[in-house]
Design a protein around this motif. Structure first.
Motif, PDB file in Angstrom:
ATOM      1  N   TRP A 147       3.511 146.308  61.867  1.00 51.50           N
ATOM      2  CA  TRP A 147       2.399 145.564  62.457  1.00 51.50           C
ATOM      3  C   TRP A 147       1.103 146.348  62.385  1.00 51.50           C
ATOM      4  O   TRP A 147       0.018 145.763  62.446  1.00 51.50           O
ATOM      5  CB  TRP A 147       2.745 145.164  63.889  1.00 51.50           C
ATOM      6  N   ASN A 148       1.190 147.666  62.231  1.00 56.95           N
ATOM      7  CA  ASN A 148      -0.040 148.434  62.009  1.00 56.95           C
ATOM      8  C   ASN A 148      -0.710 148.010  60.702  1.00 56.95           C
ATOM      9  O   ASN A 148      -1.939 147.932  60.631  1.00 56.95           O
ATOM     10  CB  ASN A 148       0.249 149.937  62.010  1.00 56.95           C
ATOM     11  N   VAL A 149       0.082 147.699  59.677  1.00 60.33           N
ATOM     12  CA  VAL A 149      -0.475 147.249  58.401  1.00 60.33           C
ATOM     13  C   VAL A 149      -1.015 145.827  58.519  1.00 60.33           C
ATOM     14  O   VAL A 149      -2.113 145.518  58.045  1.00 60.33           O
ATOM     15  CB  VAL A 149       0.591 147.344  57.290  1.00 60.33           C
ATOM     16  N   VAL A 150      -0.251 144.941  59.151  1.00 66.11           N
ATOM     17  CA  VAL A 150      -0.687 143.547  59.310  1.00 66.11           C
ATOM     18  C   VAL A 150      -1.998 143.479  60.084  1.00 66.11           C
ATOM     19  O   VAL A 150      -2.959 142.824  59.666  1.00 66.11           O
ATOM     20  CB  VAL A 150       0.399 142.714  60.017  1.00 66.11           C
ATOM     21  N   VAL A 151      -2.053 144.162  61.222  1.00 58.64           N
ATOM     22  CA  VAL A 151      -3.258 144.127  62.056  1.00 58.64           C
ATOM     23  C   VAL A 151      -4.422 144.806  61.335  1.00 58.64           C
ATOM     24  O   VAL A 151      -5.575 144.366  61.445  1.00 58.64           O
ATOM     25  CB  VAL A 151      -2.987 144.775  63.429  1.00 58.64           C
ATOM     26  N   PHE A 152      -4.136 145.850  60.589  1.00 63.51           N
ATOM     27  CA  PHE A 152      -5.184 146.508  59.802  1.00 63.51           C
ATOM     28  C   PHE A 152      -5.837 145.509  58.842  1.00 63.51           C
ATOM     29  O   PHE A 152      -7.068 145.398  58.781  1.00 63.51           O
ATOM     30  CB  PHE A 152      -4.582 147.676  59.009  1.00 63.51           C
ATOM     31  N   TYR A 153      -5.035 144.761  58.092  1.00 64.10           N
ATOM     32  CA  TYR A 153      -5.583 143.766  57.165  1.00 64.10           C
ATOM     33  C   TYR A 153      -6.363 142.686  57.919  1.00 64.10           C
ATOM     34  O   TYR A 153      -7.430 142.243  57.459  1.00 64.10           O
ATOM     35  CB  TYR A 153      -4.470 143.130  56.338  1.00 64.10           C
ATOM     36  N   LEU A 154      -5.851 142.256  59.047  1.00 64.25           N
ATOM     37  CA  LEU A 154      -6.538 141.206  59.807  1.00 64.25           C
ATOM     38  C   LEU A 154      -7.896 141.682  60.318  1.00 64.25           C
ATOM     39  O   LEU A 154      -8.875 140.916  60.310  1.00 64.25           O
ATOM     40  CB  LEU A 154      -5.674 140.754  60.983  1.00 64.25           C
ATOM     41  N   LEU A 155      -7.976 142.946  60.723  1.00 64.71           N
ATOM     42  CA  LEU A 155      -9.237 143.459  61.247  1.00 64.71           C
ATOM     43  C   LEU A 155     -10.219 143.825  60.128  1.00 64.71           C
ATOM     44  O   LEU A 155     -11.427 143.853  60.359  1.00 64.71           O
ATOM     45  CB  LEU A 155      -8.991 144.669  62.154  1.00 64.71           C
ATOM     46  N   VAL A 156      -9.714 144.088  58.930  1.00 65.81           N
ATOM     47  CA  VAL A 156     -10.596 144.344  57.792  1.00 65.81           C
ATOM     48  C   VAL A 156     -11.117 143.032  57.210  1.00 65.81           C
ATOM     49  O   VAL A 156     -12.318 142.872  56.963  1.00 65.81           O
ATOM     50  CB  VAL A 156      -9.872 145.161  56.708  1.00 65.81           C
TER      51      VAL A 156
ATOM     52  N   GLY B  61      -3.791 154.037  50.130  1.00 71.28           N
ATOM     53  CA  GLY B  61      -4.159 155.008  51.148  1.00 71.28           C
ATOM     54  C   GLY B  61      -5.635 155.386  51.070  1.00 71.28           C
ATOM     55  O   GLY B  61      -6.322 155.457  52.099  1.00 71.28           O
ATOM     56  N   ALA B  62      -6.132 155.610  49.849  1.00 65.91           N
ATOM     57  CA  ALA B  62      -7.545 155.949  49.679  1.00 65.91           C
ATOM     58  C   ALA B  62      -8.432 154.794  50.118  1.00 65.91           C
ATOM     59  O   ALA B  62      -9.465 154.997  50.785  1.00 65.91           O
ATOM     60  CB  ALA B  62      -7.822 156.308  48.223  1.00 65.91           C
ATOM     61  N   SER B  63      -8.039 153.576  49.781  1.00 63.98           N
ATOM     62  CA  SER B  63      -8.815 152.395  50.179  1.00 63.98           C
ATOM     63  C   SER B  63      -8.801 152.218  51.690  1.00 63.98           C
ATOM     64  O   SER B  63      -9.824 151.868  52.295  1.00 63.98           O
ATOM     65  CB  SER B  63      -8.259 151.146  49.491  1.00 63.98           C
ATOM     66  N   ALA B  64      -7.643 152.465  52.295  1.00 62.32           N
ATOM     67  CA  ALA B  64      -7.537 152.337  53.746  1.00 62.32           C
ATOM     68  C   ALA B  64      -8.417 153.364  54.454  1.00 62.32           C
ATOM     69  O   ALA B  64      -9.080 153.046  55.457  1.00 62.32           O
ATOM     70  CB  ALA B  64      -6.077 152.492  54.179  1.00 62.32           C
TER      71      ALA B  64
ATOM     72  N   VAL C 148     -17.075 147.731  52.292  1.00 57.38           N
ATOM     73  CA  VAL C 148     -17.666 147.094  51.121  1.00 57.38           C
ATOM     74  C   VAL C 148     -16.627 146.232  50.408  1.00 57.38           C
ATOM     75  O   VAL C 148     -15.412 146.411  50.579  1.00 57.38           O
ATOM     76  CB  VAL C 148     -18.246 148.145  50.152  1.00 57.38           C
ATOM     77  N   PHE C 149     -17.121 145.316  49.595  1.00 59.02           N
ATOM     78  CA  PHE C 149     -16.240 144.357  48.918  1.00 59.02           C
ATOM     79  C   PHE C 149     -15.198 145.065  48.054  1.00 59.02           C
ATOM     80  O   PHE C 149     -14.036 144.655  48.013  1.00 59.02           O
ATOM     81  CB  PHE C 149     -17.089 143.412  48.058  1.00 59.02           C
ATOM     82  N   GLY C 150     -15.601 146.118  47.331  1.00 59.12           N
ATOM     83  CA  GLY C 150     -14.670 146.807  46.460  1.00 59.12           C
ATOM     84  C   GLY C 150     -13.475 147.383  47.203  1.00 59.12           C
ATOM     85  O   GLY C 150     -12.338 147.335  46.710  1.00 59.12           O
ATOM     86  N   VAL C 151     -13.709 147.908  48.387  1.00 52.68           N
ATOM     87  CA  VAL C 151     -12.621 148.450  49.202  1.00 52.68           C
ATOM     88  C   VAL C 151     -11.679 147.325  49.632  1.00 52.68           C
ATOM     89  O   VAL C 151     -10.450 147.460  49.550  1.00 52.68           O
ATOM     90  CB  VAL C 151     -13.194 149.180  50.430  1.00 52.68           C
ATOM     91  N   LYS C 152     -12.246 146.222  50.072  1.00 54.15           N
ATOM     92  CA  LYS C 152     -11.412 145.098  50.490  1.00 54.15           C
ATOM     93  C   LYS C 152     -10.615 144.542  49.321  1.00 54.15           C
ATOM     94  O   LYS C 152      -9.432 144.192  49.463  1.00 54.15           O
ATOM     95  CB  LYS C 152     -12.286 144.006  51.113  1.00 54.15           C
ATOM     96  N   ALA C 153     -11.254 144.475  48.150  1.00 54.02           N
ATOM     97  CA  ALA C 153     -10.561 143.975  46.958  1.00 54.02           C
ATOM     98  C   ALA C 153      -9.384 144.886  46.593  1.00 54.02           C
ATOM     99  O   ALA C 153      -8.302 144.401  46.219  1.00 54.02           O
ATOM    100  CB  ALA C 153     -11.535 143.868  45.790  1.00 54.02           C
ATOM    101  N   ALA C 154      -9.576 146.196  46.691  1.00 50.70           N
ATOM    102  CA  ALA C 154      -8.497 147.136  46.394  1.00 50.70           C
ATOM    103  C   ALA C 154      -7.343 146.978  47.371  1.00 50.70           C
ATOM    104  O   ALA C 154      -6.168 147.036  46.984  1.00 50.70           O
ATOM    105  CB  ALA C 154      -9.035 148.569  46.423  1.00 50.70           C
ATOM    106  N   LEU C 155      -7.664 146.759  48.640  1.00 55.47           N
ATOM    107  CA  LEU C 155      -6.619 146.558  49.642  1.00 55.47           C
ATOM    108  C   LEU C 155      -5.841 145.275  49.372  1.00 55.47           C
ATOM    109  O   LEU C 155      -4.615 145.241  49.495  1.00 55.47           O
ATOM    110  CB  LEU C 155      -7.242 146.513  51.040  1.00 55.47           C
ATOM    111  N   VAL C 156      -6.538 144.222  48.990  1.00 57.35           N
ATOM    112  CA  VAL C 156      -5.868 142.959  48.688  1.00 57.35           C
ATOM    113  C   VAL C 156      -4.993 143.105  47.448  1.00 57.35           C
ATOM    114  O   VAL C 156      -3.838 142.657  47.429  1.00 57.35           O
ATOM    115  CB  VAL C 156      -6.898 141.831  48.493  1.00 57.35           C
TER     116      VAL C 156
END
Length: 215
Positions: free
Chosen positions: A112-121, A167-170, A182-190
């Motif tokens: 849930w740390n990963v799920v909530v992380f994505y939701l808050l990003v 990990g680097a993106s996070a 920034v958009f690039g960070v979010k895109a890398a996470l997705v």
């Protein structure tokens, strides 16, 4: 506990920074325990039970407090959802079939740390947030597998590289205060998230066969 305090105070970037520290510790604690023969030097301590207690605090309780405090759902809905997710996660942690014989997780592994992380990003609409959380909770009991990024042998080299990119993106997302990343960070996470979700399809048999799980 520091991460939990930050979650309760609404300082979510700081919370994830400390959860990141805990994640690094979690990655090496087993190797250190074996290196120093803890089973022999402290036989009265059950390392497996201790690991589950710490993981439940880091992966379930703390992120659920953040989900409740973040305002991404209506307060009354958030309370009910977090209570249900906590109960489901407790059952998942108590399930002896949590891992398969080849080290995949059986069902969504209550990260849930990963799920909530994505939701808050990403900050999707409230209904989408609710749907994601409910779906993830249901997937804990589904006959599917999720990868352990270090122990699963299938495509391990690729998975480790993708994990490093994630990990680097996070880290960058936390440094940029999550939703304002920034958009690039979010895109890398997705993109890396999609890799992990797709990886079970490259396992021989994405679903769990009867009697396959490691007792």
């Amino acid at each position: 506990m520091i991460a939990l305090f930050f979650a309760a105070d609404g300082h979510f970037a700081a919370m994830f920074a400390w959860l990141g520290v805990a994640l690094v510790i979690d990655a090496v604690d087993g190797a250190l325990a074996r290196r120093f023969r803890v089973v022999e030097t402290a036989p009265f301590i059950d390392g497996v039970a201790l690991d589950l207690v710490v993981d439940f605090l880091n992966y379930v309780v703390t992120p659920l407090v953040a989900l409740w405090r973040s305002g991404v759902m209506e307060p009354a809905v958030a309370v009910a959802v977090c209570a249900g997710v906590c109960a489901c996660s407790a059952l998942y942690f108590a399930d002896r079939r949590m891992k398969t014989a080849d080290y995949w997780f059986r069902g969504f592994p209550a990260l849930w740390n990963v799920v909530v992380f994505y939701l808050l990003v990403l900050r999707p609409p409230a209904l989408v947030t609710l749907a994601v959380v409910v779906a993830a909770a249901a997937l804990m009991f589904a006959p599917i597998v999720f990868v352990h990024p270090l122990r699963v042998k299938r495509l391990r080299a690729v998975t480790i590289v993708v994990t490093m990119i994630w990990g680097a993106s996070a880290i960058m997302a936390v440094a940029q205060d999550l939703a304002t990343a920034v958009f690039g960070v979010k895109a890398a996470l997705v993109a890396t998230g999609c890799y992990f979700l797709a990886l079970p399809f490259f396992r021989e048999g994405g679903a769990i066969a009867e009697g396959e799980v490691d007792g």
